[in-house]
Each structure stands twice: as C-alpha cells, then as structure tokens.
Design a protein around this motif. Sequence first.
Motif, PDB file in Angstrom:
ATOM      1  N   ALA A 270      -0.138 -39.820  17.502  1.00  0.00           N
ATOM      2  CA  ALA A 270      -0.534 -40.896  18.417  1.00  0.00           C
ATOM      3  C   ALA A 270      -0.807 -40.402  19.830  1.00  0.00           C
ATOM      4  N   ASP A 271      -0.151 -39.319  20.240  1.00  0.00           N
ATOM      5  CA  ASP A 271      -0.374 -38.800  21.593  1.00  0.00           C
ATOM      6  C   ASP A 271      -1.523 -37.797  21.659  1.00  0.00           C
ATOM      7  N   GLY A 272      -2.177 -37.539  20.524  1.00  0.00           N
ATOM      8  CA  GLY A 272      -3.305 -36.616  20.506  1.00  0.00           C
ATOM      9  C   GLY A 272      -2.937 -35.180  20.805  1.00  0.00           C
ATOM     10  N   SER A 273      -1.673 -34.833  20.612  1.00  0.00           N
ATOM     11  CA  SER A 273      -1.199 -33.498  20.994  1.00  0.00           C
ATOM     12  C   SER A 273      -1.638 -32.407  20.029  1.00  0.00           C
ATOM     13  N   PHE A 306      -5.115 -48.385  12.279  1.00  0.00           N
ATOM     14  CA  PHE A 306      -3.719 -48.801  12.167  1.00  0.00           C
ATOM     15  C   PHE A 306      -2.831 -47.676  12.689  1.00  0.00           C
ATOM     16  N   THR A 307      -1.581 -48.007  12.923  1.00  0.00           N
ATOM     17  CA  THR A 307      -0.586 -47.021  13.341  1.00  0.00           C
ATOM     18  C   THR A 307       0.560 -47.030  12.351  1.00  0.00           C
ATOM     19  N   TYR A 308       1.298 -45.926  12.299  1.00  0.00           N
ATOM     20  CA  TYR A 308       2.467 -45.827  11.427  1.00  0.00           C
ATOM     21  C   TYR A 308       3.340 -44.683  11.942  1.00  0.00           C
ATOM     22  N   ARG A 309       4.467 -44.494  11.302  1.00  0.00           N
ATOM     23  CA  ARG A 309       5.362 -43.390  11.668  1.00  0.00           C
ATOM     24  C   ARG A 309       5.492 -42.448  10.483  1.00  0.00           C
ATOM     25  N   ASP A 310       5.375 -41.161  10.768  1.00  0.00           N
ATOM     26  CA  ASP A 310       5.597 -40.119   9.779  1.00  0.00           C
ATOM     27  C   ASP A 310       6.901 -39.438  10.182  1.00  0.00           C
ATOM     28  N   GLY A 311       8.027 -39.916   9.618  1.00  0.00           N
ATOM     29  CA  GLY A 311       9.330 -39.486  10.091  1.00  0.00           C
ATOM     30  C   GLY A 311       9.539 -40.032  11.490  1.00  0.00           C
ATOM     31  N   GLU A 313       7.555 -39.186  13.996  1.00  0.00           N
ATOM     32  CA  GLU A 313       6.294 -39.043  14.738  1.00  0.00           C
ATOM     33  C   GLU A 313       5.406 -40.276  14.592  1.00  0.00           C
ATOM     34  N   PRO A 314       5.045 -40.929  15.691  1.00  0.00           N
ATOM     35  CA  PRO A 314       4.058 -42.011  15.610  1.00  0.00           C
ATOM     36  C   PRO A 314       2.662 -41.439  15.415  1.00  0.00           C
ATOM     37  N   ARG A 315       1.880 -42.069  14.542  1.00  0.00           N
ATOM     38  CA  ARG A 315       0.531 -41.588  14.246  1.00  0.00           C
ATOM     39  C   ARG A 315      -0.454 -42.749  14.294  1.00  0.00           C
ATOM     40  N   ALA A 316      -1.736 -42.414  14.503  1.00  0.00           N
ATOM     41  CA  ALA A 316      -2.800 -43.415  14.605  1.00  0.00           C
ATOM     42  C   ALA A 316      -3.956 -43.001  13.699  1.00  0.00           C
ATOM     43  N   VAL A 317      -4.438 -43.950  12.915  1.00  0.00           N
ATOM     44  CA  VAL A 317      -5.545 -43.696  11.997  1.00  0.00           C
ATOM     45  C   VAL A 317      -6.726 -44.580  12.368  1.00  0.00           C
ATOM     46  N   TRP A 318      -7.881 -43.949  12.545  1.00  0.00           N
ATOM     47  CA  TRP A 318      -9.148 -44.668  12.728  1.00  0.00           C
ATOM     48  C   TRP A 318     -10.093 -44.183  11.641  1.00  0.00           C
ATOM     49  N   TYR A 319     -10.817 -45.108  11.040  1.00  0.00           N
ATOM     50  CA  TYR A 319     -11.701 -44.748   9.933  1.00  0.00           C
ATOM     51  C   TYR A 319     -12.831 -45.770   9.881  1.00  0.00           C
ATOM     52  N   GLN A 320     -13.660 -45.719   8.823  1.00  0.00           N
ATOM     53  CA  GLN A 320     -14.723 -46.698   8.695  1.00  0.00           C
ATOM     54  C   GLN A 320     -14.761 -47.240   7.280  1.00  0.00           C
TER      55      GLN A 320
END
Length: 359
Positions: A270-273, A306-311, A313-320
């Motif tokens: 989510a932080d783009g790191s 959408f967003t979710y947590r992997d353990g 770590e917050p993550r963000a998914v963008w798709y089409q």
Amino acid sequence: MITARTSRKALSLTALVCALATALPSSAVASGPRDTPDTGAAHRTASAWLPYWDQENAYQDALRHAGQLHTVSPFWYKAAAADRIEGHPGAGDARIITGLHRAGIDVVPTVMDMDTMKPGELARILTTPALRAAHTAALVRLARSHGYDGIDLDYETITTTATPEYRKVRSAYAAFVTGLCAKLHAARKQCVVTVSPQTAATGRIWDYAVIGRAADRMRIMAYDLHWSGGPPGPLSSTAWYGEILRRATAVVPPGKIEMALPGYGWDWPADGSRSARHVTWKQAEALRRKVGAPYALDPASGTPHFTYRDGDEPRAVWYQDARGASVQLAAVRKYGVHNTSLWALGFEDPGLWKVLARQ
C-alpha cells in the motif's frame, strides 16, 4: 514506456528466466492464401497479443472469440542484432498459425526489443544506414516466413539519451518505420507499430504523424498509468484516455488507431515501497473474494480496486474488468476510435468481449 518497465516487460522477463529463447528457424514457409476466407470481417474490431509463456490457454481464448478478432499477435520474437531476429519458446508454431488462419484471423507476430541488446545498440542500428537496412531486411524475411500476414513492431527501449541525440534517434526511428512498412507492403504484408501513450510528459520518442502515415495500424499501449515500480493507482483512466487521443487523433486517422486495453492489474504494498505483483483479472477477482473485499469501481478513473492485508502488510490492488472497460471506452468512442487491442489473451475478464462487441 521509455521511463518505466511495462507489464509486458515484467512478464516477458519472468518467462525468460524460466525458459531459454529458441532461435528463429532457418527454414521459411512461403506466405500463401488462407484455407478459409474471413467471412466475419465486418464484426471484427479487436486484436490481441498472445503470450508465449501461456500459449495454449491464450490460443484457445483466441478461438473462442474468433468472431471479434481480426488479428492475433503472438509475442514470439525479439530483435537480437541488426541482422538477427530470434524466437521465444514456441515461436512459429504451425498448429497455432493454421488454426488462427482457419478461424479467419490474421497472424501478425510481435517483434520486441526489451532487454535483448546492450544499451544504445538499437539506437546505433537505427542511426547507421547500413545496419538499419540489414535490420529492415531481417524483419521482412521474418514477415515472409511461416505464412505470416505481417509484423507488429514493439520497440520500447529505443533511447534514453540527452535531447540532441534523442531527436536524432526519434527521426531515425520514423525513417526506419517508413522504410520497413514500404517493404512489407511491397511483399503484401501488414505493418503494425506499437507505441506507448503520448502525453505532455511521455511518449516523445515516437513521431505519431510519420508512423500513422506509414503503418497500417498504430497500437497505443493505453495501460500502466500506474506501473509495477511506482505507487499504487489505476492502470488507466478516462481522463488519461482523453489526453492520449486528443493528441493521437490530431495527427493519425482514428481508423488507423488501436487502443490497447489492459486485461490485468497490479498488487502493490500500500505504501508503494516495493514493486507490485502482476495479477490477471481472474487472479485479482479470486483474491478479492478470498479476502472478502467489496467490489469498488473508482468513479474518477473507471477502474476496480480493493485493499487487503497480507499478514501485517497492507496491500492495494488495481486492475481492469468488463465494467471498468465499458466506462473507459466511452472516452475512446468520443474520438472516433473503434478498434482495440488486448494485452493479453488469457488475462482478461470474459465479460470484456461483450463490451468490445459494442465498439
């Protein structure tokens, strides 16, 4: 794009780690007439790339939607030197070429340049007349082999040099495309050129006006507005499509333009790191359901996310998906562009084909 690794670049690199590229076969099959005429051409407004690392799945996808596809471009070849084009695994598969032709689909394989030559080598080829002539001849030989209907030129790493040299290479590439297309046309082959989006800040290496005059079709890779190595965000947007097409249609007839759409997405921290993970539409939707995230379509871009947590770590998914593409294609139609390309077969929401049928 010149400034960023595209999704196709990331995917092709992954596949290349897993398999060694095979050389272009020395024996060539003369191009000849189709076994079956294209009786549904009036309804065919789409083309699509066929990824070699998922070849059978992509091929079956093409056959399922043959009534809408006028062209399939197997992602089969890479420019290795001025006089040498090499094949990825499965390049020139006669069963696939014959099957697509029997379905009334043109086979126009892609030749790419990503990570195939040392930095600056392609620019040297383009700006050296003898090397440029040799490269043109190699591409024409490829187009005449295996019963192909033409070539899709996908050169994305032409130069990143300072402005004076950059302008020289830009001019040389335009001259190269003009000469290549003329020779392909003389051989009764199609000349398709793939380019990245041209905006105020991107895509300056391509001279759209010259390419539009020379090529049969110009494919604009209208994806990776946000890419794997940057911060999370939509892969495309209606406003971005508008900016791209305002520029493109000012110098290229709309009928020659194909807007290439994404059938995939990116899964970022989510932080783009760190770099994002590639996900197809199917993978993104399966993940969304698994984590219980609600479906959300970003109204500003016309893109699901959408967003979710992997353990921890917050993550963000963008798709089409089909719904998002329907929103964005309204901007495409506004500029009189009715032909689309898909990156790539086997990645997409199956519902996208109904949306494309309305183009």
